[in-house]
Design an enzyme around this catalytic site. Structure first.
Site, PDB file in Angstrom:
ATOM      1  N   ASP A 251       1.275  -1.050   0.085  1.00 20.11           N
ATOM      2  CA  ASP A 251      -0.239  -0.643   0.079  1.00 20.11           C
ATOM      3  C   ASP A 251       0.663   1.351   0.271  1.00 20.11           C
ATOM      4  OD1 ASP A 251      -1.921  -1.844   1.419  1.00 20.11           O
ATOM      5  OD2 ASP A 251      -3.051  -0.260   0.378  1.00 20.11           O
TER       6      ASP A 251
HETATM    7  O1  MRU Z   1      -7.050  -3.449   2.431  1.00 21.74           O
HETATM    8  P1  MRU Z   1      -7.393  -3.918   1.880  1.00 21.74           P
HETATM    9  O2  MRU Z   1      -8.115  -4.887   0.585  1.00 21.74           O
HETATM   10  O3  MRU Z   1      -7.135  -2.984   0.682  1.00 21.74           O
HETATM   11  O4  MRU Z   1      -5.749  -4.152   1.659  1.00 21.74           O
HETATM   12  C1  MRU Z   1      -4.899  -4.545   0.414  1.00 21.74           C
HETATM   13  C2  MRU Z   1      -3.336  -4.917   0.062  1.00 21.74           C
HETATM   14  O5  MRU Z   1      -3.188  -5.186   1.900  1.00 21.74           O
HETATM   15  C3  MRU Z   1      -3.095  -5.109  -0.816  1.00 21.74           C
HETATM   16  O6  MRU Z   1      -1.390  -6.090  -0.783  1.00 21.74           O
HETATM   17  C4  MRU Z   1      -2.926  -3.914  -1.331  1.00 21.74           C
HETATM   18  O7  MRU Z   1      -3.326  -2.881  -1.527  1.00 21.74           O
HETATM   19  C5  MRU Z   1      -1.639  -4.117  -2.848  1.00 21.74           C
HETATM   20  S1  MRU Z   1      -2.928  -4.620  -3.623  1.00 21.74           S
HETATM   21  C6  MRU Z   1      -2.451  -4.358  -5.427  1.00 21.74           C
END
Ligand code: MRU
Length: 385
Positions: A251
């Site tokens: 993220d």
């Molecule tokens: O809470 P989320 O489902 O948005 O978290 C997503 C993640 O942690 C993913 O690993 C990250 O955003 C990368 S998506 C290509």
């Protein structure tokens, strides 16, 4: 069925797949303006760092494309778009792709357009570019990641490797192919993959609801485990499965390589190091934040208690019929039990072997940190000097 698509877009129309209903129901909803885009992201009907940025950008693009309200002036239109983007930025704080997209959009509408209409046209075209570029980015990440695993983890067609991934980083989290899941997809199509393991990913179950579904959809041999089974898997089946790498998304990767990703990532990195398994982060450069020096500077989103004390899923009734979207309480409703629900954690750079981007794979230098100046010279010189 054709490829999975989190987002369907044509100019003036955006349809977003409601991921809270997956894998039990396939339901697209229209997102027509900034408020609907904000709600779709904050409620996690769409999630995953690149997809969040795409829906925010295209949601506003659709609102602007369809608006018949007269525009006052170039500057007033820029101010209105800035305000909408600042509001969209408040939807979820940890993924930096949204901030990077907002910076890109704000810069674009200031360069060139001379009238209010030109500003809108420039915004819409740039939002569409963000969407279209993401797929190419993911395909490149897939190639770079597979090549790195050939060189550093012995992946070959005569010695296929198994990998483990966490959360969901596939087509559902991006405009297609995916990042970490994109590498797994590329390994599989190049005959380098023996088996993919995916974690359930509590509390929101992106692994069991989304990744397991995507792996099956792609026909990739795969096994679902709970988050708490990873250590046992590495110890008892690591050798037999030739389990060579944990591959996760990001993220926010900060300047020294510390990486925020779905909560549970950090413990997998610790376990991988203990078991001699490579730990790889797959991140487009849009997930890299050069302004923040270390992981201590990352704001970790905390979500509401009910997302941990309740689960949503398909309830199988005694007569065998299925109620597709039921909520089930799995912990006491008594408020005296405190609940801590951070959505992400930070994996220190020292536990990461490689960060795979669309511009190439970055490894640690002698000082134990990652140096992004080679792959991102323009942003590096603007921010770091
Ligand atoms: O809470 P989320 O489902 O948005 O978290 C997503 C993640 O942690 C993913 O690993 C990250 O955003 C990368 S998506 C290509």
């Amino acid at each position: 069925m054709s490829a999975l698509q989190a987002v369907k877009y044509s100019r003036g129309s955006l349809q977003v797949l409601d991921q809270l209903r997956l894998p039990h129901e396939f339901h697209y909803e229209a997102v027509t303006n900034r408020t609907e885009a904000w709600e779709s992201i904050a409620s996690m009907r769409v999630r995953g760092a690149p997809a969040i940025a795409i829906v925010a950008s295209l949601g506003l693009a659709v609102e602007l494309s369809n608006s018949s309200a007269p525009k006052e002036s170039r500057d007033a239109t820029i101010a209105e778009i800035d305000e909408a983007l600042d509001y969209l930025k408040t939807s979820r704080p940890t993924a930096v792709d949204l901030t990077n997209a907002i910076n890109q959009l704000k810069a674009r509408i200031r360069e060139g357009p001379e009238s209010a209409d030109d500003v809108v046209q420039a915004f819409v075209a740039e939002a569409e570019k963000i969407f279209e570029k993401d797929l190419q980015t993911n395909l490149s990440i897939g190639d770079h990641g597979a090549n790195w695993l050939k060189t550093h983890a012995g992946a070959s067609s005569s010695s296929q490797i198994s990998v483990l991934t966490h959360c969901n980083t596939g087509s559902l989290a991006t405009s297609g192919h995916g990042t970490a899941l994109g590498i797994i997809r590329t390994l599989y199509s190049n005959n380098l993959l023996k088996h993919a393991f995916c974690t359930e990913t509590r509390p929101y179950n992106q692994g069991s609801r989304l990744t397991a579904f995507e792996l099956v959809f792609e026909g990739i041999p795969s096994t679902l485990i709970t988050d708490s089974m990873a250590a046992s898997l590495f110890r008892t089946r690591g050798k037999e499965e030739n389990l060579a790498a944990v591959i996760v998304g990001a993220d926010r990767v900060v300047r020294n390589g510390d990486t925020a990703n779905k909560v549970g990532t950090y413990q997998l990195a610790v376990l991988a190091r203990h078991h001699g398994i490579k730990f790889i982060v797959a991140a487009p450069t849009t997930s890299i934040d050069l302004e923040t020096k270390t992981g201590d500077g990352i704001k970790i989103e905390e979500r509401k208690r009910e997302e941990l004390t309740q689960i949503t899923g398909a309830v199988i009734k005694p007569d065998g019929s299925v109620d597709k979207a039921s909520k089930v309480r799995i912990a006491t409703a008594d408020q005296r039990i405190n609940v801590w629900n951070p959505a992400f954690d930070v994996t220190p750079a020292e536990l990461i072997d490689a960060i795979v981007t669309e511009r190439g794979t970055v490894e640690k230098g002698a000082d134990g940190t990652f140096d992004f100046s080679q792959i991102m010279p323009e942003r590096w010189s603007l921010i770091v000097g």
